[in-house]
Design a protein around this motif. Structure first.
Motif, PDB file in Angstrom:
ATOM      1  N   ASP A   3       0.751  -1.118   0.134  1.00 37.34           N
ATOM      2  CA  ASP A   3      -0.029   0.121  -0.013  1.00 37.34           C
ATOM      3  C   ASP A   3       0.843   1.213   0.161  1.00 37.34           C
ATOM      4  OD1 ASP A   3      -2.658   1.337   0.593  1.00 37.34           O
ATOM      5  OD2 ASP A   3      -1.610   2.048   2.356  1.00 37.34           O
ATOM      6  N   ALA A   4       1.981   1.351   0.764  1.00 36.54           N
ATOM      7  CA  ALA A   4       2.678   2.406   0.898  1.00 36.54           C
ATOM      8  C   ALA A   4       3.438   2.701  -0.380  1.00 36.54           C
ATOM      9  CB  ALA A   4       3.702   2.312   2.054  1.00 36.54           C
ATOM     10  N   PHE A   5       3.932   1.629  -1.059  1.00 33.72           N
ATOM     11  CA  PHE A   5       4.623   1.703  -2.390  1.00 33.72           C
ATOM     12  C   PHE A   5       3.782   2.010  -3.308  1.00 33.72           C
ATOM     13  CE2 PHE A   5       5.707  -0.015  -6.444  1.00 33.72           C
ATOM     14  CZ  PHE A   5       6.933   0.711  -6.898  1.00 33.72           C
ATOM     15  N   ALA A  55       4.374   5.357  -5.538  1.00 32.22           N
ATOM     16  CA  ALA A  55       4.259   5.312  -7.139  1.00 32.22           C
ATOM     17  C   ALA A  55       3.234   6.287  -7.643  1.00 32.22           C
ATOM     18  CB  ALA A  55       4.051   3.920  -7.506  1.00 32.22           C
ATOM     19  N   MET A  56       2.119   6.250  -7.210  1.00 34.90           N
ATOM     20  CA  MET A  56       1.027   7.096  -7.849  1.00 34.90           C
ATOM     21  C   MET A  56       1.513   8.561  -7.611  1.00 34.90           C
ATOM     22  SD  MET A  56      -1.753   5.272  -9.041  1.00 34.90           S
ATOM     23  CE  MET A  56      -3.270   6.234  -8.661  1.00 34.90           C
ATOM     24  N   ASP A  57       1.999   9.011  -6.652  1.00 36.60           N
ATOM     25  CA  ASP A  57       2.389  10.368  -6.316  1.00 36.60           C
ATOM     26  C   ASP A  57       3.408  10.782  -7.467  1.00 36.60           C
ATOM     27  OD1 ASP A  57       2.162  12.917  -4.906  1.00 36.60           O
ATOM     28  OD2 ASP A  57       4.297  12.262  -4.206  1.00 36.60           O
ATOM     29  N   ARG A  58       4.494   9.841  -7.439  1.00 37.84           N
ATOM     30  CA  ARG A  58       5.710  10.368  -8.303  1.00 37.84           C
ATOM     31  C   ARG A  58       5.332  10.307  -9.793  1.00 37.84           C
ATOM     32  NH1 ARG A  58      11.000   7.732  -6.341  1.00 37.84           N
ATOM     33  NH2 ARG A  58      11.865   8.816  -8.131  1.00 37.84           N
ATOM     34  N   VAL A  59       4.813   9.337 -10.214  1.00 39.92           N
ATOM     35  CA  VAL A  59       4.395   9.005 -11.524  1.00 39.92           C
ATOM     36  C   VAL A  59       3.451  10.156 -11.851  1.00 39.92           C
ATOM     37  CG1 VAL A  59       3.432   7.579 -13.528  1.00 39.92           C
ATOM     38  CG2 VAL A  59       4.653   6.420 -11.691  1.00 39.92           C
ATOM     39  N   ALA A  60       2.156  10.403 -11.196  1.00 46.81           N
ATOM     40  CA  ALA A  60       1.358  11.476 -11.213  1.00 46.81           C
ATOM     41  C   ALA A  60       0.691  11.691 -12.489  1.00 46.81           C
ATOM     42  CB  ALA A  60       2.291  12.774 -11.316  1.00 46.81           C
ATOM     43  N   LEU A  97       2.968   1.098 -14.957  1.00 49.52           N
ATOM     44  CA  LEU A  97       2.931   1.069 -13.481  1.00 49.52           C
ATOM     45  C   LEU A  97       2.570  -0.063 -13.008  1.00 49.52           C
ATOM     46  CD1 LEU A  97       3.330   2.764 -11.149  1.00 49.52           C
ATOM     47  CD2 LEU A  97       1.176   3.892 -11.504  1.00 49.52           C
ATOM     48  N   VAL A  98       1.341  -0.697 -13.811  1.00 51.95           N
ATOM     49  CA  VAL A  98       0.780  -1.746 -13.393  1.00 51.95           C
ATOM     50  C   VAL A  98       1.809  -2.814 -12.985  1.00 51.95           C
ATOM     51  CG1 VAL A  98      -1.589  -1.161 -14.211  1.00 51.95           C
ATOM     52  CG2 VAL A  98       0.147  -2.575 -15.537  1.00 51.95           C
ATOM     53  N   ASP A  99       2.790  -3.207 -14.018  1.00 51.94           N
ATOM     54  CA  ASP A  99       3.727  -4.309 -14.040  1.00 51.94           C
ATOM     55  C   ASP A  99       4.817  -3.932 -12.678  1.00 51.94           C
ATOM     56  OD1 ASP A  99       2.813  -5.004 -16.469  1.00 51.94           O
ATOM     57  OD2 ASP A  99       3.979  -3.836 -17.492  1.00 51.94           O
ATOM     58  N   LEU A 100       5.188  -2.669 -12.515  1.00 54.58           N
ATOM     59  CA  LEU A 100       5.717  -2.384 -11.703  1.00 54.58           C
ATOM     60  C   LEU A 100       5.305  -2.576 -10.128  1.00 54.58           C
ATOM     61  CD1 LEU A 100       8.812  -1.114 -11.496  1.00 54.58           C
ATOM     62  CD2 LEU A 100       7.924   1.099 -11.024  1.00 54.58           C
ATOM     63  N   VAL A 101       4.086  -2.481 -10.070  1.00 56.92           N
ATOM     64  CA  VAL A 101       3.412  -2.576  -8.806  1.00 56.92           C
ATOM     65  C   VAL A 101       3.373  -4.294  -8.368  1.00 56.92           C
ATOM     66  CG1 VAL A 101       1.191  -2.742  -7.593  1.00 56.92           C
ATOM     67  CG2 VAL A 101       1.960  -0.685  -8.742  1.00 56.92           C
ATOM     68  N   ARG A 125      13.286  -9.513  -0.950  1.00 53.08           N
ATOM     69  CA  ARG A 125      14.529  -8.852  -1.543  1.00 53.08           C
ATOM     70  C   ARG A 125      14.985  -7.588  -0.723  1.00 53.08           C
ATOM     71  NH1 ARG A 125      14.814  -6.863  -7.876  1.00 53.08           N
ATOM     72  NH2 ARG A 125      16.943  -5.797  -7.586  1.00 53.08           N
ATOM     73  N   ALA A 126      16.467  -8.077  -0.532  1.00 53.65           N
ATOM     74  CA  ALA A 126      16.830  -6.790   0.443  1.00 53.65           C
ATOM     75  C   ALA A 126      17.241  -5.430   0.095  1.00 53.65           C
ATOM     76  CB  ALA A 126      18.416  -7.878   0.694  1.00 53.65           C
ATOM     77  N   ASP A 127      17.216  -5.460  -1.214  1.00 59.34           N
ATOM     78  CA  ASP A 127      17.348  -3.955  -1.830  1.00 59.34           C
ATOM     79  C   ASP A 127      16.229  -3.323  -2.367  1.00 59.34           C
ATOM     80  OD1 ASP A 127      17.359  -5.588  -3.956  1.00 59.34           O
ATOM     81  OD2 ASP A 127      18.890  -4.240  -5.022  1.00 59.34           O
ATOM     82  N   ILE A 128      15.024  -3.792  -1.944  1.00 63.71           N
ATOM     83  CA  ILE A 128      13.673  -3.399  -2.584  1.00 63.71           C
ATOM     84  C   ILE A 128      13.520  -2.146  -2.582  1.00 63.71           C
ATOM     85  CG2 ILE A 128      12.282  -3.768  -0.608  1.00 63.71           C
ATOM     86  CD1 ILE A 128      10.136  -5.206  -2.354  1.00 63.71           C
ATOM     87  N   GLU A 129      13.501  -1.185  -1.707  1.00 59.70           N
ATOM     88  CA  GLU A 129      13.281   0.170  -1.595  1.00 59.70           C
ATOM     89  C   GLU A 129      14.142   0.981  -2.571  1.00 59.70           C
ATOM     90  OE1 GLU A 129      10.668   1.291  -0.522  1.00 59.70           O
ATOM     91  OE2 GLU A 129      10.065  -0.564   0.609  1.00 59.70           O
ATOM     92  N   THR A 130      15.493   0.696  -2.499  1.00 59.36           N
ATOM     93  CA  THR A 130      16.577   1.230  -3.459  1.00 59.36           C
ATOM     94  C   THR A 130      16.243   0.849  -4.786  1.00 59.36           C
ATOM     95  OG1 THR A 130      18.363   1.223  -1.656  1.00 59.36           O
ATOM     96  CG2 THR A 130      19.017   1.519  -4.032  1.00 59.36           C
TER      97      THR A 130
END
Length: 483
Positions: free
Chosen positions: A22-24, A28-33, A351-355, A366-371
């Motif tokens: 949910d947070a991601f 993502a919605m905010d950044r892609v806009a 974006l749908v694939d990225l989610v 995944r350890a580096d998921i946020e980066t």
């Protein structure tokens, strides 16, 4: 707060994975806009991890998306249609691997095609056949009747060797036209009775006109002249909802669909499809070697792409059309499935694939998921900006072109017909030419070639209409004659 909204929040509150997803999505919605609305369903084994909605269904209305908002899923429909036909085979009504001639009876389909093609060939895109009139009428113009589509079976031709994979809508359109001819059963009735009712998918429908009256349905969006998202000029109607791309569904219903796939026909602890039936649609029937973004594709079954995401088998099908985008996928070994639907596809459809990728990587730890996903979002934003700039440049260049029609506008107006493809109307409106083909309509722009105009009957996709004297026009390789 609505019951639906409370239920979504309650689901999110029970799972740390769902909270992170949910947070991601919000980030993502905010950044892609540019994506007005998006819905998500995540299923693990027999359990629904989350169903949620974000943004708005229509920028002109501002209605919020929730887990019960309908989205057009486009070609992800193929898996539903294929399962309904596989169910007919399970009941012994027809054979998937037998030549069509063994069950179709007398048909306008060319005899050599009927003798050398099976339903498996049609549904796995290995038939090598094409039928442009049926495909165009079913998905785009919407001008058809069962009798007309039956007659147009005669237009079927082989365009490449049988057994070669080539993804099209044609196989599904041919299969369901033949079935309606033989059994008097339209594809809508087949999917309703054989798939949607057993699965309990009460908010999934092929009747989009009715759905708009009884539930909130997301509107497809495209970039307007200033780059901001506006409702697409081409929206689906009942007439253009077809067996290769003709369902509206919700996050909550897609969660049930994922349960059905992951648990071989069991949903809510109850078996609703015969053992092995659903699993049979996941077996590859034809080889391919392609990639789509981060996904490797090496096969196609009955309505499903067979491939991998990273090291994991990923069975999936996506869909897009004129401002709508859908991602439906699952990992059978991990028992994990995701559906993501959005009402924008041209500028940031990935974006749908990225989610979905984030969901799979979050559950994999995944350890580096946020980066990693910060970098992925930055790359998507860069592609968004490049696409918007390209659209602006293209529009400016087209606006500067000199008009290439030599005669007065009224000279070109009239109804032009092609016996197989149908009718194109060229009309004058406020001094401009407008080209129409059933549900499709576009104002004409100047084209580079003489006696030609450019239209966007399909939004953001330029097509050329060339006028040929006397009283003829050429569109998409087909000649139309003025009545």
């Amino acid at each position: 707060m609505s019951i639906a909204a409370f239920f979504t929040i309650a689901l999110l509150a029970t799972s740390p994975e769902a909270k992170d997803i949910d947070a991601f999505v919000r980030k993502a919605m905010d950044r892609v806009a540019v994506t007005p609305g998006l819905s998500v369903a995540v299923v693990k084994g027999p359990d629904v991890v989350m169903t949620a909605g974000y943004g708005v269904a229509d920028v002109s209305q501002g209605d919020a998306v929730d887990a019960d908002t309908g989205f057009y899923i486009a070609s992800a429909t193929k898996a539903f249609t294929a399962l309904s036909i596989a169910a007919m085979a399970e009941r012994g009504e027809l054979a998937l691997d037998a030549p069509l001639e063994t069950w179709t009876g007398k048909s306008p389909l060319p005899a050599d095609v009927a003798a050398s093609t099976s339903l498996n060939d049609l549904l796995s895109h290995r038939s090598g056949l094409k039928n442009e009139p049926i495909a165009f009428r079913a998905a785009y113009s919407g001008v058809h009747t069962p009798r007309l589509m039956s007659a147009l079976l005669a237009e079927t031709r082989r365009s490449q060797p049988s057994g070669t994979f080539r993804y099209t809508n044609t196989g599904y359109n041919l299969a369901t036209t033949l079935i309606e001819d033989r059994f008097g059963r339209g594809w809508r009735a087949m999917v309703d009775k054989a798939v949607l009712v057993p699965a309990g998918m009460t908010h999934t429908t092929s009747r989009i006109d009715q759905a708009r009256r009884t539930m909130r349905v997301a509107v497809g969006h495209t970039p307007g002249p200033d780059g901001r998202m506006v409702p697409s000029p081409l929206q689906k109607t009942d007439a253009t909802m077809q067996s290769a791309g003709g369902l509206v569904s919700t996050a909550r219903d897609m969660a049930r669909w994922l349960e059905v796939q992951l648990n071989d026909g069991v949903v809510d602890g109850h078996r609703v499809f015969p053992p092995g039936l659903v699993a049979s649609t996941h077996r590859s029937l034809v080889a391919q070697q392609t990639t789509f973004g981060p996904y490797v594709r090496n096969g196609y079954g009955l309505g499903w792409q067979i491939g991998r995401y990273g090291d994991e088998v990923l069975i999936h099908h996506f869909g897009n059309f004129a401002g709508s985008r859908a991602h439906v996928s699952f990992m059978p070994q991990r028992g994990l499935g995701v559906a993501v639907m959005a009402n924008e596809d041209a500028v940031a459809g990935e974006l749908v694939d990225l989610v979905a990728d984030y969901v799979y990587d979050r559950f994999a730890g995944r350890a580096d998921i946020e980066t990693h996903y910060d970098a992925e979002l930055a790359a998507l934003v860069a592609r968004r900006d490049k696409r918007l700039k390209g659209l602006a440049v293209s529009r400016a260049e087209r606006a500067a072109r000199p008009w290439s029609l030599r005669a007065p506008t009224r000279t070109y107006t009239g109804a032009y017909e092609n016996p197989a493809m149908g009718r194109i109307d060229v009309v004058e409106h406020d001094g401009r030419l407008v080209v129409k083909a059933g549900a499709l309509a576009s104002a004409a722009e100047a084209a580079a070639d003489p006696e030609s105009v450019r239209v966007e009957l399909i939004p953001l996709t330029g097509q050329i209409v060339r006028f040929e004297a006397p009283g003829k026009l050429l569109y998409d390789g087909q000649t139309y004659v003025r009545r």
